[in-house]
Design a protein around this motif. Structure first.
Motif, mmCIF file in Angstrom:
data_model
loop_
_atom_site.group_PDB
_atom_site.id
_atom_site.type_symbol
_atom_site.label_atom_id
_atom_site.label_comp_id
_atom_site.label_asym_id
_atom_site.label_seq_id
_atom_site.Cartn_x
_atom_site.Cartn_y
_atom_site.Cartn_z
ATOM 1 N N UNK A 47 0.470 -1.300 0.021
ATOM 2 C CA UNK A 47 -0.538 0.034 -0.073
ATOM 3 C C UNK A 47 1.093 1.482 -0.343
ATOM 4 N N UNK A 48 -0.079 1.967 -0.151
ATOM 5 C CA UNK A 48 0.399 3.877 -0.560
ATOM 6 C C UNK A 48 1.633 3.454 -1.612
ATOM 7 N N UNK A 49 1.961 3.421 -2.445
ATOM 8 C CA UNK A 49 2.394 3.620 -3.508
ATOM 9 C C UNK A 49 3.124 4.649 -3.747
ATOM 10 N N UNK A 50 4.726 4.694 -4.381
ATOM 11 C CA UNK A 50 5.112 6.021 -4.398
ATOM 12 C C UNK A 50 5.809 5.670 -5.834
ATOM 13 N N UNK A 51 6.394 6.476 -6.629
ATOM 14 C CA UNK A 51 7.221 6.337 -7.746
ATOM 15 C C UNK A 51 8.477 6.141 -7.866
ATOM 16 N N UNK A 52 9.814 6.063 -8.159
ATOM 17 C CA UNK A 52 10.648 6.103 -7.503
ATOM 18 C C UNK A 52 11.591 6.374 -8.966
ATOM 19 N N UNK A 53 11.927 7.317 -9.051
ATOM 20 C CA UNK A 53 12.771 7.435 -10.281
ATOM 21 C C UNK A 53 13.854 7.487 -10.009
ATOM 22 N N UNK A 54 15.472 6.864 -10.300
ATOM 23 C CA UNK A 54 16.839 7.266 -10.416
ATOM 24 C C UNK A 54 17.579 7.431 -10.654
ATOM 25 N N UNK A 55 17.880 8.549 -11.550
ATOM 26 C CA UNK A 55 18.457 9.589 -12.409
ATOM 27 C C UNK A 55 19.856 8.466 -12.217
ATOM 28 N N UNK A 56 20.595 7.929 -13.552
ATOM 29 C CA UNK A 56 21.422 6.775 -13.056
ATOM 30 C C UNK A 56 23.004 8.227 -14.550
ATOM 31 N N UNK A 57 22.590 8.759 -14.871
ATOM 32 C CA UNK A 57 23.589 9.533 -16.444
ATOM 33 C C UNK A 57 22.568 10.249 -17.161
ATOM 34 N N UNK A 58 24.426 11.490 -17.426
ATOM 35 C CA UNK A 58 23.796 12.512 -18.492
ATOM 36 C C UNK A 58 23.453 11.671 -19.320
ATOM 37 N N UNK A 59 22.758 12.063 -20.383
ATOM 38 C CA UNK A 59 22.420 12.254 -21.410
ATOM 39 C C UNK A 59 23.699 12.216 -22.644
ATOM 40 N N UNK A 118 13.217 15.842 -28.217
ATOM 41 C CA UNK A 118 13.254 16.518 -26.729
ATOM 42 C C UNK A 118 13.515 17.687 -26.197
ATOM 43 N N UNK A 119 14.329 18.325 -27.382
ATOM 44 C CA UNK A 119 14.969 19.861 -27.234
ATOM 45 C C UNK A 119 15.551 19.969 -25.459
ATOM 46 N N UNK A 120 16.154 18.895 -25.361
ATOM 47 C CA UNK A 120 16.454 19.430 -24.488
ATOM 48 C C UNK A 120 16.089 19.557 -23.227
ATOM 49 N N UNK A 121 14.821 18.677 -22.901
ATOM 50 C CA UNK A 121 13.591 18.775 -22.210
ATOM 51 C C UNK A 121 14.695 17.548 -21.074
ATOM 52 N N UNK A 122 14.816 16.565 -21.625
ATOM 53 C CA UNK A 122 15.618 15.220 -20.703
ATOM 54 C C UNK A 122 16.688 15.405 -20.971
ATOM 55 N N UNK A 123 17.901 15.785 -20.427
ATOM 56 C CA UNK A 123 19.070 15.417 -21.060
ATOM 57 C C UNK A 123 19.442 14.671 -19.843
ATOM 58 N N UNK A 124 19.212 13.528 -19.471
ATOM 59 C CA UNK A 124 19.988 12.755 -18.381
ATOM 60 C C UNK A 124 18.296 11.300 -18.356
ATOM 61 N N UNK A 125 19.189 10.244 -18.009
ATOM 62 C CA UNK A 125 19.210 8.709 -18.536
ATOM 63 C C UNK A 125 18.423 8.365 -16.434
ATOM 64 N N UNK A 126 17.732 7.616 -16.318
ATOM 65 C CA UNK A 126 17.082 6.765 -15.239
ATOM 66 C C UNK A 126 16.095 5.548 -15.794
ATOM 67 N N UNK A 127 16.026 5.158 -14.588
ATOM 68 C CA UNK A 127 15.196 4.006 -14.380
ATOM 69 C C UNK A 127 14.317 3.896 -13.486
ATOM 70 N N UNK A 128 12.625 3.865 -13.636
ATOM 71 C CA UNK A 128 12.074 4.055 -12.080
ATOM 72 C C UNK A 128 11.465 2.586 -12.075
ATOM 73 N N UNK A 129 11.620 3.036 -10.841
ATOM 74 C CA UNK A 129 9.679 1.483 -10.604
ATOM 75 C C UNK A 129 9.133 2.348 -8.937
ATOM 76 N N UNK A 130 7.991 1.181 -9.045
ATOM 77 C CA UNK A 130 6.729 1.619 -7.776
ATOM 78 C C UNK A 130 6.947 0.957 -6.874
ATOM 79 N N UNK A 131 7.613 1.438 -6.046
ATOM 80 C CA UNK A 131 7.575 0.885 -4.636
ATOM 81 C C UNK A 131 6.270 1.193 -3.892
ATOM 82 N N UNK A 132 6.158 0.002 -2.634
ATOM 83 C CA UNK A 132 5.367 0.186 -1.367
ATOM 84 C C UNK A 132 6.263 0.312 -0.891
ATOM 85 N N UNK A 133 4.799 1.199 0.311
ATOM 86 C CA UNK A 133 5.464 2.382 1.884
ATOM 87 C C UNK A 133 5.453 1.342 2.726
ATOM 88 N N UNK A 134 4.490 0.533 2.611
ATOM 89 C CA UNK A 134 3.876 -0.310 4.034
ATOM 90 C C UNK A 134 2.950 -2.037 3.207
#
Length: 161
Positions: A47-59, A118-134
């Motif tokens: 329950x209490x789901x959160x989306x977590x995005x880990x920035x892994x580097x610059x594009x 994208x014209x520079x609106x997203x100049x990074x790479x990342x990994x997303x996941x959904x995690x529960x807090x409880x």
């Protein structure tokens, strides 16, 4: 309300306990299993789901092109192998190599076009996941008293009990 697959539902579920991590909820269910409790009447619900995005580097343009080329390379090798199945043995390797080269080229160009769009609106790479807090352990209502007796005072108390 959206219907849930029967295997992931109970008829009248009641909250047995809540935990801050999955391992603790799993340990509680395991303890019930060890006590011969009919565990098929339990659910562990995040329950209490959160989306977590880990920035892994610059594009950069180079990284985008390399990633696209590598992705295209694998696809090109796959297509080359499929076509190569129907080719003579003497041309098989050249077909696979051509497929790999063409795939890498198309992959790089396609990735660069997407990056440019994208014209520079997203100049990074990342990994997303959904995690529960409880994590809440639910039990079929007719087994609630037995489960509470066997489990004892574990987890956070149910605020709705």
């Amino acid at each position: 309300m959206e219907s849930v697959t029967p295997v992931f539902s109970l008829e009248f579920p009641q909250s047995l306990a809540t935990f801050d991590d999955y391992a603790a909820a799993q340990k509680a269910v395991d303890a019930l299993s060890d006590a011969e409790f009919p565990v098929q009447n339990l659910l562990i619900v995040g329950t209490d789901l959160k989306q977590v995005e880990r920035v892994t580097g610059r594009l950069t343009t180079g990284r985008v092109a390399l990633a696209g080329a590598l992705s295209g390379l694998w696809f090109g090798v796959f297509i080359g192998l499929l076509i190569g199945l129907f080719a003579s043995e003497t041309h098989w390797l050249s077909i696979v190599a051509t497929g790999a080269a063409v795939g890498a080229g198309f992959g790089a160009v396609w990735a660069l076009l997407g990056y440019a769009a994208t014209r520079g609106r997203r100049d990074f790479s990342s990994v997303k996941t959904v995690v529960a807090t409880r994590y809440e352990v639910l039990v079929e209502h007719r087994h609630l008293a037995q489960a509470r007796e066997l489990l004892g005072p574990v987890g956070r108390p149910d605020p709705f009990a």
